[in-house]
Design a protein around this motif. Structure first.
Motif, short mmCIF file in Angstrom:
data_model
loop_
_atom_site.label_atom_id
_atom_site.label_comp_id
_atom_site.label_asym_id
_atom_site.label_seq_id
_atom_site.Cartn_x
_atom_site.Cartn_y
_atom_site.Cartn_z
N HIS A 237 2.24 -6.76 -11.14
CA HIS A 237 3.43 -6.82 -12.09
C HIS A 237 4.52 -6.99 -11.13
CE1 HIS A 237 6.57 -5.15 -14.63
NE2 HIS A 237 5.80 -5.69 -15.70
N SER A 238 4.93 -6.32 -10.04
CA SER A 238 6.11 -6.53 -9.58
C SER A 238 6.23 -8.15 -8.82
CB SER A 238 6.12 -5.59 -8.28
OG SER A 238 6.12 -4.25 -8.89
N THR A 239 5.09 -8.27 -8.36
CA THR A 239 4.97 -9.76 -7.93
C THR A 239 5.59 -10.94 -9.25
OG1 THR A 239 3.39 -9.14 -6.35
CG2 THR A 239 3.66 -11.54 -6.43
N GLY A 240 4.87 -10.55 -10.01
CA GLY A 240 5.10 -11.50 -11.27
C GLY A 240 6.45 -11.55 -11.53
N VAL B 225 -14.35 13.01 -9.64
CA VAL B 225 -13.58 12.96 -8.24
C VAL B 225 -14.15 11.61 -7.64
CG1 VAL B 225 -13.98 14.35 -6.05
CG2 VAL B 225 -13.89 15.55 -8.11
N GLY B 226 -15.27 11.32 -7.87
CA GLY B 226 -15.77 9.96 -7.12
C GLY B 226 -15.10 8.57 -7.51
N GLU B 227 -14.58 8.56 -8.74
CA GLU B 227 -14.04 7.65 -9.34
C GLU B 227 -12.44 7.67 -9.15
OE1 GLU B 227 -14.79 7.46 -13.56
OE2 GLU B 227 -16.72 6.34 -13.03
N ALA B 228 -11.85 8.77 -8.70
CA ALA B 228 -10.48 9.13 -8.71
C ALA B 228 -9.87 7.83 -7.49
CB ALA B 228 -10.05 10.37 -8.11
N PRO B 229 -10.45 7.82 -6.33
CA PRO B 229 -9.60 6.82 -5.45
C PRO B 229 -9.72 5.29 -5.79
CG PRO B 229 -11.19 8.11 -4.45
CD PRO B 229 -11.47 8.57 -5.48
N ALA B 230 -10.79 5.01 -6.77
CA ALA B 230 -10.89 3.57 -7.18
C ALA B 230 -9.77 3.38 -8.30
CB ALA B 230 -12.15 3.20 -7.66
N MET B 231 -9.53 4.73 -9.27
CA MET B 231 -8.67 4.36 -10.15
C MET B 231 -7.40 4.24 -9.58
SD MET B 231 -10.14 4.33 -13.01
CE MET B 231 -9.24 4.78 -14.25
N ALA B 232 -6.93 5.02 -8.49
CA ALA B 232 -5.89 5.19 -7.96
C ALA B 232 -5.46 3.68 -7.42
CB ALA B 232 -5.52 6.32 -6.92
N ILE B 233 -6.37 3.19 -6.67
CA ILE B 233 -6.20 1.85 -6.01
C ILE B 233 -5.65 0.75 -7.08
CG2 ILE B 233 -7.36 -0.06 -4.80
CD1 ILE B 233 -6.11 2.14 -2.87
N SER B 234 -6.77 0.83 -8.18
CA SER B 234 -6.62 -0.02 -9.31
C SER B 234 -5.33 -0.14 -10.01
CB SER B 234 -7.83 0.04 -10.28
OG SER B 234 -7.75 1.22 -10.97
N THR B 235 -4.54 1.16 -10.13
CA THR B 235 -3.38 1.27 -10.75
C THR B 235 -2.19 0.84 -9.82
OG1 THR B 235 -4.04 3.35 -11.72
CG2 THR B 235 -1.83 3.09 -11.30
N LEU B 236 -2.63 1.01 -8.29
CA LEU B 236 -1.49 0.28 -7.28
C LEU B 236 -1.83 -0.97 -7.61
CD1 LEU B 236 0.19 0.99 -4.89
CD2 LEU B 236 -1.72 1.07 -3.72
N TYR B 237 -2.61 -1.61 -7.49
CA TYR B 237 -2.98 -3.05 -7.53
C TYR B 237 -2.18 -3.72 -8.91
CZ TYR B 237 -6.18 -3.29 -3.70
OH TYR B 237 -6.91 -3.19 -2.39
N GLN B 238 -2.42 -2.96 -9.89
CA GLN B 238 -1.59 -3.58 -10.99
C GLN B 238 -0.37 -3.36 -11.01
OE1 GLN B 238 -2.91 -1.17 -14.65
NE2 GLN B 238 -2.14 -2.62 -16.01
N ALA B 239 0.27 -2.27 -10.64
CA ALA B 239 1.68 -2.35 -10.24
C ALA B 239 2.42 -3.53 -9.41
CB ALA B 239 2.30 -0.88 -9.65
N MET B 240 1.35 -3.68 -8.38
CA MET B 240 1.96 -4.80 -7.38
C MET B 240 1.89 -6.15 -7.87
SD MET B 240 0.17 -3.15 -3.61
CE MET B 240 -0.10 -4.85 -3.20
#
Length: 108
Positions: free
Chosen positions: A39-42, A22-37
């Motif tokens: 990739h889109s920027t690339g 539960v504590g790592e879920a927000p960090a994992m979600a944000i990291s997934t979002l950053y990775q998608a962004m």
């Protein structure tokens, strides 16, 4: 229902594991979002570079066609056409005027 006793160490391990997830879920979600962004920027920059390359190719082709058209024209035809367009046949007009004047003077 019969109560079964569970070792407190097991319940403590499960509880800690749940808290960790539960504590790592927000960090994992944000990291997934950053990775998608990222990739889109690339992909965005790749498309911009491809579009710039295509524009350069089109500009070179247009310049090449313009030069080919200029070199393919007959020079006397171009001179005559540019004289008609610009109405710059002043020397021709003056020489024909002198011819006409000299013809009138010789006829007196």
């Amino acid at each position: 229902m019969a109560e079964t006793l569970v070792n407190p160490m097991v319940t403590d391990a499960v509880t800690q594991s749940n808290v960790k997830v539960v504590g790592e879920a927000p960090a994992m979600a944000i990291s997934t979002l950053y990775q998608a962004m990222a990739h889109s920027t690339g992909i965005l920059f790749e498309n911009a570079v491809a579009a710039a390359q295509q524009q350069n190719i089109l500009a070179q082709a247009a310049s090449n066609m313009g030069v080919m058209q200029i070199y393919s024209l007959d020079t006397t035809a171009v001179a005559g056409a540019s004289e008609k367009v610009a109405q710059t046949g002043v020397s021709d007009n003056l020489s024909s005027l002198m011819t006409v004047l000299s013809a009138f003077q010789g006829g007196r």
